[in-house]
Design a protein around this motif. Structure first.
Motif, PDB file in Angstrom:
ATOM      1  N   ARG A  20       0.839  -1.190   0.000  1.00  0.00           N
ATOM      2  CA  ARG A  20       0.000   0.000   0.000  1.00  0.00           C
ATOM      3  C   ARG A  20       0.877   1.244   0.000  1.00  0.00           C
ATOM      4  O   ARG A  20       1.906   1.279   0.678  1.00  0.00           O
ATOM      5  CB  ARG A  20      -0.928   0.015   1.211  1.00  0.00           C
ATOM      6  CG  ARG A  20      -1.949  -1.120   1.220  1.00  0.00           C
ATOM      7  CD  ARG A  20      -2.775  -1.115   2.495  1.00  0.00           C
ATOM      8  NE  ARG A  20      -3.787  -2.145   2.475  1.00  0.00           N
ATOM      9  CZ  ARG A  20      -3.587  -3.398   2.835  1.00  0.00           C
ATOM     10  NH1 ARG A  20      -2.390  -3.767   3.254  1.00  0.00           N
ATOM     11  NH2 ARG A  20      -4.552  -4.281   2.783  1.00  0.00           N
ATOM     12  N   ALA A  21       0.465   2.241  -0.757  1.00  0.00           N
ATOM     13  CA  ALA A  21       1.236   3.481  -0.844  1.00  0.00           C
ATOM     14  C   ALA A  21       0.285   4.653  -1.028  1.00  0.00           C
ATOM     15  O   ALA A  21      -0.826   4.504  -1.557  1.00  0.00           O
ATOM     16  CB  ALA A  21       2.224   3.426  -1.998  1.00  0.00           C
ATOM     17  N   ASP A 136       7.221  -4.981  -7.696  1.00  0.00           N
ATOM     18  CA  ASP A 136       8.367  -5.807  -7.308  1.00  0.00           C
ATOM     19  C   ASP A 136       8.301  -6.162  -5.826  1.00  0.00           C
ATOM     20  O   ASP A 136       8.568  -7.308  -5.440  1.00  0.00           O
ATOM     21  CB  ASP A 136       9.674  -5.072  -7.615  1.00  0.00           C
ATOM     22  CG  ASP A 136       9.946  -4.984  -9.113  1.00  0.00           C
ATOM     23  OD1 ASP A 136       9.297  -5.716  -9.877  1.00  0.00           O
ATOM     24  OD2 ASP A 136      10.794  -4.154  -9.502  1.00  0.00           O
ATOM     25  N   GLU A 137       7.955  -5.197  -4.992  1.00  0.00           N
ATOM     26  CA  GLU A 137       7.861  -5.460  -3.557  1.00  0.00           C
ATOM     27  C   GLU A 137       6.712  -6.407  -3.255  1.00  0.00           C
ATOM     28  O   GLU A 137       6.833  -7.294  -2.388  1.00  0.00           O
ATOM     29  CB  GLU A 137       7.684  -4.143  -2.794  1.00  0.00           C
ATOM     30  CG  GLU A 137       7.544  -4.305  -1.284  1.00  0.00           C
ATOM     31  CD  GLU A 137       8.750  -4.972  -0.639  1.00  0.00           C
ATOM     32  OE1 GLU A 137       8.576  -5.585   0.433  1.00  0.00           O
ATOM     33  OE2 GLU A 137       9.868  -4.899  -1.203  1.00  0.00           O
ATOM     34  N   ALA A 138       5.578  -6.258  -3.962  1.00  0.00           N
ATOM     35  CA  ALA A 138       4.449  -7.172  -3.767  1.00  0.00           C
ATOM     36  C   ALA A 138       4.839  -8.597  -4.138  1.00  0.00           C
ATOM     37  O   ALA A 138       4.447  -9.562  -3.464  1.00  0.00           O
ATOM     38  CB  ALA A 138       3.249  -6.704  -4.598  1.00  0.00           C
ATOM     39  N   ALA A 177      -5.244  -1.614  -7.140  1.00  0.00           N
ATOM     40  CA  ALA A 177      -6.584  -1.208  -6.727  1.00  0.00           C
ATOM     41  C   ALA A 177      -6.518   0.221  -6.220  1.00  0.00           C
ATOM     42  O   ALA A 177      -5.800   0.527  -5.273  1.00  0.00           O
ATOM     43  CB  ALA A 177      -7.103  -2.141  -5.630  1.00  0.00           C
ATOM     44  N   PHE A 178      -7.257   1.112  -6.861  1.00  0.00           N
ATOM     45  CA  PHE A 178      -7.252   2.517  -6.490  1.00  0.00           C
ATOM     46  C   PHE A 178      -8.430   2.764  -5.569  1.00  0.00           C
ATOM     47  O   PHE A 178      -9.566   2.827  -6.021  1.00  0.00           O
ATOM     48  CB  PHE A 178      -7.335   3.393  -7.740  1.00  0.00           C
ATOM     49  CG  PHE A 178      -6.365   2.993  -8.799  1.00  0.00           C
ATOM     50  CD1 PHE A 178      -5.004   3.080  -8.577  1.00  0.00           C
ATOM     51  CD2 PHE A 178      -6.804   2.498 -10.008  1.00  0.00           C
ATOM     52  CE1 PHE A 178      -4.098   2.685  -9.548  1.00  0.00           C
ATOM     53  CE2 PHE A 178      -5.906   2.107 -10.983  1.00  0.00           C
ATOM     54  CZ  PHE A 178      -4.557   2.204 -10.749  1.00  0.00           C
ATOM     55  N   VAL A 197      -1.356  -2.566  -4.441  1.00  0.00           N
ATOM     56  CA  VAL A 197      -0.836  -3.383  -5.533  1.00  0.00           C
ATOM     57  C   VAL A 197      -0.597  -4.786  -4.986  1.00  0.00           C
ATOM     58  O   VAL A 197       0.057  -4.951  -3.960  1.00  0.00           O
ATOM     59  CB  VAL A 197       0.478  -2.795  -6.092  1.00  0.00           C
ATOM     60  CG1 VAL A 197       1.038  -3.679  -7.188  1.00  0.00           C
ATOM     61  CG2 VAL A 197       0.241  -1.383  -6.630  1.00  0.00           C
ATOM     62  N   SER A 198      -1.148  -5.789  -5.669  1.00  0.00           N
ATOM     63  CA  SER A 198      -1.042  -7.167  -5.190  1.00  0.00           C
ATOM     64  C   SER A 198      -0.400  -8.059  -6.229  1.00  0.00           C
ATOM     65  O   SER A 198      -0.486  -7.812  -7.431  1.00  0.00           O
ATOM     66  CB  SER A 198      -2.436  -7.714  -4.840  1.00  0.00           C
ATOM     67  OG  SER A 198      -3.034  -6.947  -3.810  1.00  0.00           O
ATOM     68  N   ALA A 199       0.242  -9.122  -5.751  1.00  0.00           N
ATOM     69  CA  ALA A 199       0.838 -10.131  -6.614  1.00  0.00           C
ATOM     70  C   ALA A 199       0.605 -11.497  -5.990  1.00  0.00           C
ATOM     71  O   ALA A 199       0.499 -11.627  -4.767  1.00  0.00           O
ATOM     72  CB  ALA A 199       2.334  -9.882  -6.800  1.00  0.00           C
ATOM     73  N   ARG A 200       0.510 -12.517  -6.834  1.00  0.00           N
ATOM     74  CA  ARG A 200       0.280 -13.882  -6.358  1.00  0.00           C
ATOM     75  C   ARG A 200       1.242 -14.831  -7.062  1.00  0.00           C
ATOM     76  O   ARG A 200       1.575 -14.633  -8.229  1.00  0.00           O
ATOM     77  CB  ARG A 200      -1.173 -14.302  -6.632  1.00  0.00           C
ATOM     78  CG  ARG A 200      -2.193 -13.384  -5.974  1.00  0.00           C
ATOM     79  CD  ARG A 200      -3.612 -13.880  -6.206  1.00  0.00           C
ATOM     80  NE  ARG A 200      -3.975 -13.866  -7.615  1.00  0.00           N
ATOM     81  CZ  ARG A 200      -5.128 -14.356  -8.081  1.00  0.00           C
ATOM     82  NH1 ARG A 200      -5.983 -14.921  -7.255  1.00  0.00           N
ATOM     83  NH2 ARG A 200      -5.391 -14.293  -9.375  1.00  0.00           N
TER      84      ARG A 200
END
Length: 209
Positions: A20-21, A136-138, A177-178, A197-200
């Motif tokens: 989250r940012a 990248d962090e996600a 997701a905004f 921002v998500s990553a799986r």
């Protein structure tokens, strides 16, 4: 009923990560929508509204390069049905996408854009400029979550976790997701939430005994 594992080779686990940012920019979508008695009048009124809209944006420091728009479109508009159908006039429309990093003055910009001739605002979205770093962090967090889960399974099975054998990106292009909150109060009509921002990922590990 038991389920057999046809080709045992190790352990496969799923992991997800979210970052989250605070948003660093906003995208505003104003639109000009004019109904007039003739095509000439519709084009003229819409063109005047677009000119005023551009002037407001420049006054707020929004460069022309940060504004993308559509051509003026013209269509006939009718009212009634069947034999009662009559020509109401000619509708001229144009929509724009405006990107700005001046979030503190966003409410004032929206108000002035509407006053200048934008007949509606189709949406306000919040975003971040360095989205790749967030992705990248996600992804790193997703891998860490999968490894933690695999470690728990391995320990519970009285085994030791071996090296990674397989990495599968579940979502090739993770979507941000905004989360924008709209309120009715004078001090926060446009209050951006965090950009998520998500990553799986699916990781496969070997097992040692």
């Amino acid at each position: 009923m038991t389920q057999a594992i046809e080709e045992p080779w190790g352990i496969s686990v799923f992991g997800s990560g979210t970052v989250r940012a605070e948003p660093s920019l906003a995208r505003l979508r104003p639109a000009v929508d004019v109904l007039a008695a003739s095509p000439e009048q519709a084009f003229q009124q819409a063109g005047e509204a677009v000119a005023r809209l551009r002037e407001v944006l420049r006054r707020h420091g929004v460069p022309d390069a940060a504004v993308s728009g559509s051509r003026l479109g013209l269509s006939s508009e009718y009212g009634g049905h069947g034999g009662d159908r009559t020509l109401l006039g000619y509708r001229c429309q144009a929509s724009y996408a405006v990107e700005t990093g001046a979030l503190d003055g966003l409410e004032r910009l929206v108000a002035e854009v509407v006053d200048a001739g934008a007949h509606r605002i189709d949406g306000v979205e919040f975003d971040v400029r360095d989205k790749e770093s967030l992705l990248d962090e996600a992804r790193r967090r997703a891998v860490a979550a999968a490894r933690r889960k695999a470690q728990v399974y391995a320990e519970a099975a009285d085994a030791r976790l071996g090296p990674v054998l397989h990495i599968q990106d579940v979502e090739s292009e993770p979507v941000a997701a905004f989360r924008a909150a709209a309120g009715g109060g004078p001090s926060g009509a446009l209050a951006p939430g965090a950009v998520e921002v998500s990553a799986r990922v699916v990781l496969g590990f070997s097992l040692r005994h």
